[in-house]
Design a protein around this motif. Sequence first.
Motif, PDB file in Angstrom:
ATOM      1  N   PHE A 380      37.652  32.251  25.231  1.00 50.47           N
ATOM      2  CA  PHE A 380      36.755  32.080  26.376  1.00 50.47           C
ATOM      3  C   PHE A 380      37.487  32.250  27.704  1.00 50.47           C
ATOM      4  N   THR A 381      38.734  31.804  27.769  1.00 52.58           N
ATOM      5  CA  THR A 381      39.504  31.982  28.996  1.00 52.58           C
ATOM      6  C   THR A 381      39.632  33.460  29.337  1.00 52.58           C
ATOM      7  N   GLY A 382      39.836  34.278  28.307  1.00 50.79           N
ATOM      8  CA  GLY A 382      39.920  35.716  28.520  1.00 50.79           C
ATOM      9  C   GLY A 382      38.608  36.293  29.011  1.00 50.79           C
ATOM     10  N   LEU A 383      37.488  35.827  28.446  1.00 56.03           N
ATOM     11  CA  LEU A 383      36.172  36.294  28.887  1.00 56.03           C
ATOM     12  C   LEU A 383      35.935  35.919  30.344  1.00 56.03           C
ATOM     13  N   LEU A 384      36.344  34.706  30.700  1.00 55.64           N
ATOM     14  CA  LEU A 384      36.185  34.230  32.068  1.00 55.64           C
ATOM     15  C   LEU A 384      37.033  35.064  33.034  1.00 55.64           C
ATOM     16  N   LEU A 385      38.289  35.290  32.672  1.00 60.04           N
ATOM     17  CA  LEU A 385      39.171  36.066  33.534  1.00 60.04           C
ATOM     18  C   LEU A 385      38.693  37.507  33.687  1.00 60.04           C
ATOM     19  N   MET A 386      38.202  38.093  32.605  1.00 67.64           N
ATOM     20  CA  MET A 386      37.702  39.463  32.688  1.00 67.64           C
ATOM     21  C   MET A 386      36.469  39.540  33.580  1.00 67.64           C
ATOM     22  N   HIS A 387      35.601  38.529  33.526  1.00 60.88           N
ATOM     23  CA  HIS A 387      34.401  38.501  34.372  1.00 60.88           C
ATOM     24  C   HIS A 387      34.799  38.559  35.850  1.00 60.88           C
ATOM     25  N   HIS A 388      35.730  37.701  36.248  1.00 58.05           N
ATOM     26  CA  HIS A 388      36.136  37.668  37.654  1.00 58.05           C
ATOM     27  C   HIS A 388      36.993  38.879  38.022  1.00 58.05           C
ATOM     28  N   PHE A 389      37.756  39.359  37.054  1.00 57.09           N
ATOM     29  CA  PHE A 389      38.574  40.549  37.280  1.00 57.09           C
ATOM     30  C   PHE A 389      37.685  41.753  37.562  1.00 57.09           C
ATOM     31  N   LEU A 390      36.603  41.860  36.787  1.00 53.66           N
ATOM     32  CA  LEU A 390      35.653  42.948  36.989  1.00 53.66           C
ATOM     33  C   LEU A 390      35.068  42.915  38.399  1.00 53.66           C
ATOM     34  N   GLN A 391      34.712  41.719  38.829  1.00 55.90           N
ATOM     35  CA  GLN A 391      34.076  41.590  40.136  1.00 55.90           C
ATOM     36  C   GLN A 391      35.037  41.952  41.267  1.00 55.90           C
ATOM     37  N   SER A 392      36.256  41.425  41.218  1.00 60.84           N
ATOM     38  CA  SER A 392      37.188  41.622  42.327  1.00 60.84           C
ATOM     39  C   SER A 392      37.886  42.974  42.281  1.00 60.84           C
ATOM     40  N   THR A 393      38.517  43.278  41.144  1.00 58.08           N
ATOM     41  CA  THR A 393      39.300  44.505  41.045  1.00 58.08           C
ATOM     42  C   THR A 393      38.426  45.738  41.085  1.00 58.08           C
ATOM     43  N   LYS A 394      37.275  45.662  40.476  1.00 62.23           N
ATOM     44  CA  LYS A 394      36.369  46.800  40.459  1.00 62.23           C
ATOM     45  C   LYS A 394      36.013  47.236  41.878  1.00 62.23           C
ATOM     46  N   TYR A 395      35.651  46.290  42.706  1.00 61.95           N
ATOM     47  CA  TYR A 395      35.194  46.660  44.039  1.00 61.95           C
ATOM     48  C   TYR A 395      36.343  47.043  44.956  1.00 61.95           C
ATOM     49  N   MET A 396      37.517  46.476  44.731  1.00 60.18           N
ATOM     50  CA  MET A 396      38.693  46.930  45.461  1.00 60.18           C
ATOM     51  C   MET A 396      39.014  48.379  45.097  1.00 60.18           C
ATOM     52  N   ALA A 397      38.961  48.686  43.778  1.00 62.33           N
ATOM     53  CA  ALA A 397      39.234  50.047  43.327  1.00 62.33           C
ATOM     54  C   ALA A 397      38.196  51.018  43.867  1.00 62.33           C
ATOM     55  N   LYS A 398      36.941  50.588  43.886  1.00 59.60           N
ATOM     56  CA  LYS A 398      35.875  51.442  44.420  1.00 59.60           C
ATOM     57  C   LYS A 398      36.106  51.725  45.906  1.00 59.60           C
ATOM     58  N   TRP A 399      36.547  50.698  46.637  1.00 62.59           N
ATOM     59  CA  TRP A 399      36.822  50.862  48.070  1.00 62.59           C
ATOM     60  C   TRP A 399      37.954  51.859  48.290  1.00 62.59           C
ATOM     61  N   ILE A 400      39.036  51.751  47.485  1.00 72.85           N
ATOM     62  CA  ILE A 400      40.157  52.677  47.587  1.00 72.85           C
ATOM     63  C   ILE A 400      39.709  54.091  47.228  1.00 72.85           C
ATOM     64  N   GLU A 401      38.867  54.163  46.202  1.00 73.25           N
ATOM     65  CA  GLU A 401      38.368  55.479  45.762  1.00 73.25           C
ATOM     66  C   GLU A 401      37.587  56.153  46.885  1.00 73.25           C
ATOM     67  N   GLU A 402      36.716  55.410  47.551  1.00 74.15           N
ATOM     68  CA  GLU A 402      35.936  55.976  48.662  1.00 74.15           C
ATOM     69  C   GLU A 402      36.843  56.329  49.829  1.00 74.15           C
ATOM     70  N   LYS A 403      37.830  55.484  50.082  1.00 74.32           N
ATOM     71  CA  LYS A 403      38.770  55.738  51.196  1.00 74.32           C
ATOM     72  C   LYS A 403      39.552  57.029  50.946  1.00 74.32           C
ATOM     73  N   ASN A 404      39.912  57.269  49.682  1.00 79.60           N
ATOM     74  CA  ASN A 404      40.687  58.469  49.347  1.00 79.60           C
ATOM     75  C   ASN A 404      39.881  59.746  49.514  1.00 79.60           C
ATOM     76  N   LYS A 405      38.562  59.616  49.497  1.00 78.35           N
ATOM     77  CA  LYS A 405      37.703  60.799  49.662  1.00 78.35           C
ATOM     78  C   LYS A 405      37.639  61.279  51.100  1.00 78.35           C
ATOM     79  N   GLN A 406      37.961  60.374  52.031  1.00 79.76           N
ATOM     80  CA  GLN A 406      37.837  60.691  53.448  1.00 79.76           C
ATOM     81  C   GLN A 406      38.924  61.665  53.922  1.00 79.76           C
TER      82      GLN A 406
END
Length: 406
Positions: A380-406
Amino acid sequence: MNALENKRILIIGFVWPEPKSSAAGSRMMQLIAFFKENGGKITFASTASKSEFSEELIDVDRKQIALNCASFDVFVSDLQPDLVLFDRFMTEEQFGWRVAEHCPNTMRMLDSEDLHCLREARRLTVLKNKPFDLNNDLAKREIASMYRCDVTLMISEFEMVLLQTHFKVPSFLLFYLPIWVENEKLNLPSFEERSDFMFIGNFLHAPNHDAVVYLKEVIWPLLFQKFPEAKMHIYGAYPTQKIISLHQPKLNFFVHGRAESSFEVISKARILLAPIRFGAGIKGKLLEAMQFGTPSVTSSIGAEAMNGDLLWNGFVTDSPEDFADRAIELYQNKTTWFDARQNGFEILKNRFSKDVFEDSFREFLSDKFKNFEKYRNENFTGLLLMHHFLQSTKYMAKWIEEKNKQ
């Protein structure tokens, strides 16, 4: 039926494997060979560039991937692997959330290589004179990565225990799989046919760099003073200018750089010296020394997790004076040398035999695939960490991805 038969296996490499440059490269080639021999369909992907020393991966699909790029999402969605192996926790941080999002039913496996947070804590203690602190920032990242995966492969029993006692990582998330050796007979030179001391290691690896500097500046003057006929040969990939500058023929200290064959240089030497002051995992150079019948003198950290209750194939000491004395004794005493060599063969047979670990790894994977949902829900600890990891890291990566397109 073999649990890996026709399974799609994606390996995300930290680098493209260089087995002639490092133990990490040899380890990766062993895993690839195991998966192939057991019917797996392998794809190897990495963000790193290949070098002239990268191994040719036969019968393996190869893919160059990019960080913070949606092209990986398309790639992994199309592949739909049954198992993803992350080469060190840094690759899991970069791609784990993408695998979890697009392949939720894929088994995620981490190959730790060694416990990075332990190596870093020891490095700071030795080089920066800081108090030993295992609960460092690297540990928080590394242990979180282990929880997010379904299993982590460990090469050190010492680190297995440390993870369970200090960090309270559940045992079902860990599997002991050291670098193994083939049970093959080699035509090895005798005591009389060998000469000189040697060291070998990849100099991109900080413990190797430090060990050679320490050897030259602290131990070699003690050894050379008592045994002026002694010669020391240093081999290794990617030597820095500092390492090259240690070359001093007048002191019988020779820096050669990369060795084409570790067997050639280790088997010709009489003794391998490895005064490793910090590090983790098991040391490939010491394992090869045993294979090639070359006794060694090393530190307690160098020998850590390797010989268990068996006698070392030489001497283990952390005192510079004792290190030099033991090296000379082992070099000059044929009986002591021969006994040490036999000790090394016993360690290999009892603790690093390929046959033992292949069978246990195969059985472990079969159980993991069969009871996959049960094991994942227990973490369960892994499920919890993955849930929050998805939320934070995903959107940071998406932001970097969009920034790289500019």
